[in-house]
Design a protein around this motif. Structure first.
Motif, short mmCIF file in Angstrom:
data_model
loop_
_atom_site.label_atom_id
_atom_site.label_comp_id
_atom_site.label_asym_id
_atom_site.label_seq_id
_atom_site.Cartn_x
_atom_site.Cartn_y
_atom_site.Cartn_z
N GLU A 1 0.85 -1.21 0.00
CA GLU A 1 0.00 0.00 0.00
C GLU A 1 0.88 1.26 0.00
O GLU A 1 0.59 2.23 -0.69
CB GLU A 1 -0.92 0.03 1.23
CG GLU A 1 -2.12 -0.91 1.15
CD GLU A 1 -1.73 -2.38 1.15
OE1 GLU A 1 -0.74 -2.73 1.85
OE2 GLU A 1 -2.40 -3.18 0.45
N LYS B 1 2.24 1.68 -3.47
CA LYS B 1 1.18 2.08 -4.40
C LYS B 1 0.87 3.57 -4.27
O LYS B 1 0.54 4.24 -5.24
CB LYS B 1 -0.09 1.27 -4.13
CG LYS B 1 -0.22 0.14 -5.10
CD LYS B 1 -1.56 -0.55 -5.17
CE LYS B 1 -2.63 -0.14 -4.22
NZ LYS B 1 -3.80 -0.99 -4.24
N GLN C 1 2.41 2.16 -10.81
CA GLN C 1 2.16 0.72 -10.86
C GLN C 1 3.29 -0.06 -10.20
O GLN C 1 4.42 0.44 -10.12
CB GLN C 1 1.91 0.21 -12.27
CG GLN C 1 2.98 0.59 -13.25
CD GLN C 1 2.42 0.68 -14.66
OE1 GLN C 1 1.31 0.23 -14.90
NE2 GLN C 1 3.15 1.25 -15.58
N ALA D 1 1.32 -7.95 -6.47
CA ALA D 1 1.91 -7.30 -7.65
C ALA D 1 2.44 -8.33 -8.66
O ALA D 1 3.08 -7.96 -9.65
CB ALA D 1 3.06 -6.39 -7.21
#
Ligand code: R5P
Length: 269
Positions: A227, A230, A235, A246
């Motif tokens: 998190e 991100k 990406q 991922a």
């Protein structure tokens, strides 16, 4: 698939089905934790006890790889110790992007290293990339290799580790392109706490890059690492050496190629 269970006292039980006598067998097991290590050693023995002709052990993620030397008196060189045990029953070992070459030296049987870079590069071909960045000098070869496959420039950041979760990063004295509005891909071998990638992404954002992709071979993503990454990137890509959110690129074709190429060279008796 082997059958695995626990006895009431917690001991592990492993059993493989089918006829293995005279067969060439490939066992695939990442050693992310201690249970994985034990499972692998038991599985190797089960394959041998079942009369297999040759055994190739594939360790996509080789855990303990960062404990690759005695840093302080009294410590073990854990990665080397593990290497010696894993190779004991094997005819050859295949590992993906081992953290350092120190561990490779501990093997006395043939050991082959596969790379997650081509798998990630195959994924990145779908989207124009402007620059490959390694978060530290130790990873320069990875960024260079990816840059060569994608025909793009690469650079390595200057990294200083403060503690297990924090690092300080600086741009190198010469940055190959103007970063503004560019798609930059940070390439690392392992993402663990995410501290390195987050610091790299923040540093690159100061150069007003257009988009940031974080890419690694081994995605451990401890605690809230995924998190946090991100939140500062566009990406996040990892290979499938470990299961994680991922996991977008597969190293299976690269491993298969290595196994096929070297199987014929291995002695049969
Ligand atoms: C360090 O030498 C490795 O290549 C990785 O950069 C490091 O292990 C990543 O760890 P973390 O995600 O905890 O910063």
């Amino acid at each position: 698939m082997p059958f695995l269970k626990r006895f009431p006292d917690g001991e592990l039980y492993v059993r493989i089905g089918g006829q293995l006598k005279g067969e060439d067998v490939v066992v695939v097991q990442s050693t992310r934790n201690d249970q994985d290590v034990l499972e692998l050693l038991m599985l190797e023995d089960a394959v041998r006890q079942s009369g297999a002709r040759r055994l190739i052990v594939v360790v996509p993620y080789f855990g303990y790889a960062r404990q690759d030397r005695v840093f302080f008196p009294g410590e073990p060189a854990t990665a080397q110790a593990l290497a010696k045990h894993i190779e004991l029953q094997a005819d050859a070992v295949v590992i993906v992007d081992l953290h350092s070459t120190e561990t490779l030296k501990a093997f006395t049987k043939p050991v082959y290293e596969a790379s997650g870079i081509p798998a990630i590069a195959r994924l990145l071909k779908q989207r124009p990339v402007d620059l490959l960045v390694s978060p530290d000098k130790g990873g320069t070869d990875r960024a260079r290799r990816m840059g060569q496959i994608l025909d793009r420039p690469w650079m390595a950041l200057e990294k200083q580790r403060i503690d297990a979760e924090h690092v300080e990063l600086e741009l190198p004295s010469s940055v190959p392109i103007d970063l503004q509005d560019k798609h930059v891909v940070i390439v690392d071998d392992v993402i663990s706490t995410g501290g390195t990638i987050v610091a790299a992404a923040r540093l690159l954002a100061k150069g007003h890059v257009g988009a940031i992709t974080a890419a690694c071979t081994h995605g451990l993503f401890l605690r809230d690492a995924f998190e946090r990454i991100k939140a500062v990137t566009d990406q996040v890509y990892s290979t499938d050496t470990l299961s994680n959110p991922a996991e977008k690129a597969s190293v299976a074709p690269d491993i298969a190629q290595i196994v096929k190429r070297h199987l014929a060279e291995l002695p049969t008796a």
